[in-house]
Design a protein around this motif. Structure first.
Motif, PDB file in Angstrom:
ATOM      1  N   ASN A   6      38.223  40.366  33.514  1.00 46.28           N
ATOM      2  CA  ASN A   6      36.909  40.948  33.823  1.00 46.28           C
ATOM      3  C   ASN A   6      35.798  40.283  33.014  1.00 46.28           C
ATOM      4  N   ARG A   9      35.192  36.952  34.624  1.00 41.95           N
ATOM      5  CA  ARG A   9      34.477  37.123  35.898  1.00 41.95           C
ATOM      6  C   ARG A   9      32.984  37.346  35.654  1.00 41.95           C
ATOM      7  N   GLY A  86      41.979  37.719  37.020  1.00 39.31           N
ATOM      8  CA  GLY A  86      40.587  37.319  36.914  1.00 39.31           C
ATOM      9  C   GLY A  86      40.442  35.886  36.451  1.00 39.31           C
ATOM     10  N   GLU A  89      41.176  33.613  39.392  1.00 41.37           N
ATOM     11  CA  GLU A  89      40.057  33.617  40.343  1.00 41.37           C
ATOM     12  C   GLU A  89      38.902  32.757  39.836  1.00 41.37           C
ATOM     13  N   VAL A  90      38.590  32.865  38.544  1.00 40.48           N
ATOM     14  CA  VAL A  90      37.502  32.073  37.975  1.00 40.48           C
ATOM     15  C   VAL A  90      37.839  30.585  38.016  1.00 40.48           C
TER      16      VAL A  90
END
Length: 239
Positions: A6, A9, A86, A89-90
């Motif tokens: 998080n 992100r 996360g 994804e980044v």
């Protein structure tokens, strides 16, 4: 709860200035800036170690992809793994080539495919993924199973015994009293209003890393101070 992910992100979304706290189970805290994981260049001691790198390269605990992107820019074939969704994804948003949601301490080596890596990178104190000294031994065994013969493991770590901080010294003494290595810690991430679960982490002393390498049938090609509180090491599997 993916607190680490998080924080990455939010930083990727442009929400700077939000610090993540690393809290140790004795109450010691360290304010941690997610910007660290987005640095354009590796640290100088990491660059020196990466001069040894041969592809394909596995980045274990790749975070936001700072090492992956630097290596890609120099033509290396790279794969990054992280157990933080996360973080993965980044990395993909930042156009890292091959990033996978994978916990090296849980998943089998077959999940990484048939590719035999020439180099595995454990930067940013990521040897700690093992959690304990026993877990560190298992981490090395798992990495040898995904490396080609003659492959290498590049490690950077903290020289924890170089500290003069009374809280760290007291923590080391507590571990000694329990007959545990000084570098075993219990910590958790805190970010904004979220508090993560307690988790184990392991900062091996240099001599402990040498011993663990020998137990995993790895040769130590280089190990020594790397400036500031860091040391760097290069381990190699049998050819």
């Amino acid at each position: 709860m993916d607190i680490f992910g998080n924080a990455l992100r939010d930083r990727q979304a442009g929400l700077g200035g939000r610090l993540m706290t690393i809290r140790r189970d004795d109450g010691h805290t360290d304010a941690h800036d997610p910007d660290l994981y987005f640095a354009a260049e590796p640290f100088p001691h990491e660059i020196d170690l990466l001069k040894r790198a041969e592809g394909p390269i596995l980045d274990v605990g790749c975070g936001a992809g700072r090492t992956l992107l630097w290596l890609q820019g120099r033509g290396f074939q790279t794969t990054g793994i992280d157990k933080s969704r996360g973080a993965v994804e980044v990395c993909l948003e930042r156009e890292c080539q091959d990033v996978r949601l994978f916990d090296i301490m849980d998943g089998g080596p077959d999940a990484l495919g048939a590719l035999a890596f020439q180099t595995a990178v454990l930067f940013g104190n990521n040897f700690g993924i093992g959690g304990t000294i026993e877990g560190g031994a298992e981490l090395l065994r798992r990495l040898t199973r995904v490396l080609a013969p003659g492959g290498q493991i590049l490690v950077t770590g903290l020289d924890i015994t170089g500290t003069t901080d009374p809280s760290h010294l007291a923590y080391h003494q507590r571990n000694r009293a329990r007959n545990r290595p000084c570098g075993e810690i219990v910590m958790r991430f805190e970010y904004e209003d979220d508090v993560g679960e307690w988790t184990q982490w392991f900062h091996p002393e240099a001599e402990e890393l040498v011993r663990l390498a020998a137990e995993a049938n790895l040769s130590v090609e280089a190990i020594g101070p790397a400036g500031g509180p860091f040391y760097a090491a290069a381990l190699r599997t049998p050819r």
